[in-house]
Motif scaffolding. Sequence first.
Motif, PDB file in Angstrom:
ATOM      1  N   ALA A   1       0.831  -1.203   0.000  1.00  0.00           N
ATOM      2  CA  ALA A   1       0.000   0.000   0.000  1.00  0.00           C
ATOM      3  C   ALA A   1       0.867   1.255   0.000  1.00  0.00           C
ATOM      4  O   ALA A   1       0.600   2.202  -0.744  1.00  0.00           O
ATOM      5  CB  ALA A   1      -0.934   0.004   1.210  1.00  0.00           C
ATOM      6  N   LEU A   2       1.921   1.282   0.802  1.00  0.00           N
ATOM      7  CA  LEU A   2       2.802   2.455   0.862  1.00  0.00           C
ATOM      8  C   LEU A   2       3.537   2.689  -0.457  1.00  0.00           C
ATOM      9  O   LEU A   2       3.595   3.814  -0.950  1.00  0.00           O
ATOM     10  CB  LEU A   2       3.811   2.305   1.999  1.00  0.00           C
ATOM     11  N   ILE A   3       4.064   1.626  -1.025  1.00  0.00           N
ATOM     12  CA  ILE A   3       4.787   1.764  -2.293  1.00  0.00           C
ATOM     13  C   ILE A   3       3.835   2.231  -3.395  1.00  0.00           C
ATOM     14  O   ILE A   3       4.143   3.138  -4.153  1.00  0.00           O
ATOM     15  CB  ILE A   3       5.480   0.436  -2.672  1.00  0.00           C
ATOM     16  N   GLY A   4       2.660   1.605  -3.467  1.00  0.00           N
ATOM     17  CA  GLY A   4       1.673   1.996  -4.468  1.00  0.00           C
ATOM     18  C   GLY A   4       1.210   3.429  -4.283  1.00  0.00           C
ATOM     19  O   GLY A   4       1.088   4.188  -5.250  1.00  0.00           O
ATOM     20  N   ALA A   5       0.965   3.811  -3.039  1.00  0.00           N
ATOM     21  CA  ALA A   5       0.496   5.174  -2.763  1.00  0.00           C
ATOM     22  C   ALA A   5       1.559   6.203  -3.135  1.00  0.00           C
ATOM     23  O   ALA A   5       1.252   7.231  -3.743  1.00  0.00           O
ATOM     24  CB  ALA A   5       0.115   5.305  -1.293  1.00  0.00           C
ATOM     25  N   LEU A   6       2.803   5.938  -2.787  1.00  0.00           N
ATOM     26  CA  LEU A   6       3.875   6.885  -3.112  1.00  0.00           C
ATOM     27  C   LEU A   6       4.086   7.010  -4.617  1.00  0.00           C
ATOM     28  O   LEU A   6       4.181   8.117  -5.150  1.00  0.00           O
ATOM     29  CB  LEU A   6       5.172   6.468  -2.424  1.00  0.00           C
ATOM     30  N   LEU A   7       4.151   5.876  -5.300  1.00  0.00           N
ATOM     31  CA  LEU A   7       4.383   5.925  -6.745  1.00  0.00           C
ATOM     32  C   LEU A   7       3.222   6.589  -7.479  1.00  0.00           C
ATOM     33  O   LEU A   7       3.434   7.475  -8.307  1.00  0.00           O
ATOM     34  CB  LEU A   7       4.627   4.516  -7.288  1.00  0.00           C
ATOM     35  N   LEU A   8       1.999   6.147  -7.186  1.00  0.00           N
ATOM     36  CA  LEU A   8       0.845   6.753  -7.855  1.00  0.00           C
ATOM     37  C   LEU A   8       0.691   8.218  -7.471  1.00  0.00           C
ATOM     38  O   LEU A   8       0.323   9.051  -8.303  1.00  0.00           O
ATOM     39  CB  LEU A   8      -0.435   5.988  -7.520  1.00  0.00           C
ATOM     40  N   GLY A   9       0.950   8.527  -6.218  1.00  0.00           N
ATOM     41  CA  GLY A   9       0.854   9.909  -5.767  1.00  0.00           C
ATOM     42  C   GLY A   9       1.811  10.814  -6.519  1.00  0.00           C
ATOM     43  O   GLY A   9       1.443  11.899  -6.972  1.00  0.00           O
ATOM     44  N   LEU A  10       3.053  10.365  -6.682  1.00  0.00           N
ATOM     45  CA  LEU A  10       4.041  11.164  -7.413  1.00  0.00           C
ATOM     46  C   LEU A  10       3.680  11.304  -8.887  1.00  0.00           C
ATOM     47  O   LEU A  10       3.786  12.397  -9.457  1.00  0.00           O
ATOM     48  CB  LEU A  10       5.432  10.536  -7.266  1.00  0.00           C
ATOM     49  N   ILE A  11       3.255  10.226  -9.506  1.00  0.00           N
ATOM     50  CA  ILE A  11       2.913  10.275 -10.937  1.00  0.00           C
ATOM     51  C   ILE A  11       1.703  11.174 -11.174  1.00  0.00           C
ATOM     52  O   ILE A  11       1.718  12.032 -12.060  1.00  0.00           O
ATOM     53  CB  ILE A  11       2.657   8.847 -11.470  1.00  0.00           C
ATOM     54  N   LEU A  12       0.640  10.966 -10.378  1.00  0.00           N
ATOM     55  CA  LEU A  12      -0.567  11.769 -10.587  1.00  0.00           C
ATOM     56  C   LEU A  12      -0.385  13.234 -10.174  1.00  0.00           C
ATOM     57  O   LEU A  12      -1.049  14.116 -10.711  1.00  0.00           O
ATOM     58  CB  LEU A  12      -1.753  11.142  -9.856  1.00  0.00           C
ATOM     59  N   THR A  13       0.529  13.494  -9.252  1.00  0.00           N
ATOM     60  CA  THR A  13       0.813  14.879  -8.869  1.00  0.00           C
ATOM     61  C   THR A  13       1.381  15.654 -10.059  1.00  0.00           C
ATOM     62  O   THR A  13       1.061  16.820 -10.267  1.00  0.00           O
ATOM     63  CB  THR A  13       1.806  14.926  -7.689  1.00  0.00           C
ATOM     64  N   ALA A  14       2.203  14.982 -10.853  1.00  0.00           N
ATOM     65  CA  ALA A  14       2.800  15.636 -12.019  1.00  0.00           C
ATOM     66  C   ALA A  14       1.733  16.077 -13.023  1.00  0.00           C
ATOM     67  O   ALA A  14       1.900  17.069 -13.716  1.00  0.00           O
ATOM     68  CB  ALA A  14       3.792  14.693 -12.683  1.00  0.00           C
ATOM     69  N   PHE A  15       0.640  15.328 -13.115  1.00  0.00           N
ATOM     70  CA  PHE A  15      -0.403  15.641 -14.097  1.00  0.00           C
ATOM     71  C   PHE A  15      -1.551  16.474 -13.524  1.00  0.00           C
ATOM     72  O   PHE A  15      -2.094  17.328 -14.200  1.00  0.00           O
ATOM     73  CB  PHE A  15      -0.977  14.351 -14.692  1.00  0.00           C
ATOM     74  N   LEU A  16      -1.936  16.192 -12.267  1.00  0.00           N
ATOM     75  CA  LEU A  16      -3.131  16.818 -11.706  1.00  0.00           C
ATOM     76  C   LEU A  16      -2.865  17.696 -10.486  1.00  0.00           C
ATOM     77  O   LEU A  16      -3.803  18.202  -9.880  1.00  0.00           O
ATOM     78  CB  LEU A  16      -4.156  15.736 -11.343  1.00  0.00           C
ATOM     79  N   GLY A  17      -1.647  17.805 -10.062  1.00  0.00           N
ATOM     80  CA  GLY A  17      -1.325  18.638  -8.903  1.00  0.00           C
ATOM     81  C   GLY A  17      -1.771  17.989  -7.600  1.00  0.00           C
ATOM     82  O   GLY A  17      -1.661  16.780  -7.409  1.00  0.00           O
ATOM     83  N   GLY A  18      -2.298  18.813  -6.687  1.00  0.00           N
ATOM     84  CA  GLY A  18      -2.714  18.338  -5.360  1.00  0.00           C
ATOM     85  C   GLY A  18      -3.818  17.303  -5.407  1.00  0.00           C
ATOM     86  O   GLY A  18      -3.836  16.356  -4.615  1.00  0.00           O
ATOM     87  N   VAL A  19      -4.751  17.454  -6.330  1.00  0.00           N
ATOM     88  CA  VAL A  19      -5.836  16.463  -6.483  1.00  0.00           C
ATOM     89  C   VAL A  19      -5.253  15.123  -6.903  1.00  0.00           C
ATOM     90  O   VAL A  19      -5.677  14.067  -6.443  1.00  0.00           O
ATOM     91  CB  VAL A  19      -6.890  16.960  -7.511  1.00  0.00           C
ATOM     92  N   GLY A  20      -4.247  15.158  -7.770  1.00  0.00           N
ATOM     93  CA  GLY A  20      -3.585  13.930  -8.209  1.00  0.00           C
ATOM     94  C   GLY A  20      -2.877  13.226  -7.075  1.00  0.00           C
ATOM     95  O   GLY A  20      -2.873  11.999  -6.994  1.00  0.00           O
ATOM     96  N   LEU A  21      -2.275  14.020  -6.176  1.00  0.00           N
ATOM     97  CA  LEU A  21      -1.599  13.442  -5.021  1.00  0.00           C
ATOM     98  C   LEU A  21      -2.584  12.688  -4.135  1.00  0.00           C
ATOM     99  O   LEU A  21      -2.355  11.542  -3.761  1.00  0.00           O
ATOM    100  CB  LEU A  21      -0.886  14.528  -4.213  1.00  0.00           C
TER     101      LEU A  21
END
Length: 121
Positions: free
Chosen positions: A54-74
Amino acid sequence: MKIIAGTFGVKGSAFIGGGRLHIESSKKASYTPEQIQSVEVDQVNEKRFSVGSALIGALLLGLILTAFLGGVGLVAGLLIGALGGFVSEKHNAAEVAFVDGNKVRLLCTPRAVNKLIRLKG
């Protein structure tokens, strides 16, 4: 094979050798094929939560989606990653009953299941 339930307790092991099924637990026994009343095999699905996944998935997806959607992506990445932390495992289990009334439930490899079935005949 690992003992998980039965009249021999919840811990211990079993193995096939010399044409017999040997049980090593709080009680020890050795059974010939004629002393084995039945062998029932099934597959057990175990679903559990893995904090590491869960932690690895959350960190990776959070970083990737932050690049595209900002805070909502995180936030979305963290939520999706946490939900992806569930891990499913399949195990082979065998319930073996003996003519003396004892029985044992074993976690087995596919090879051990085949050996048990061949031993019973």
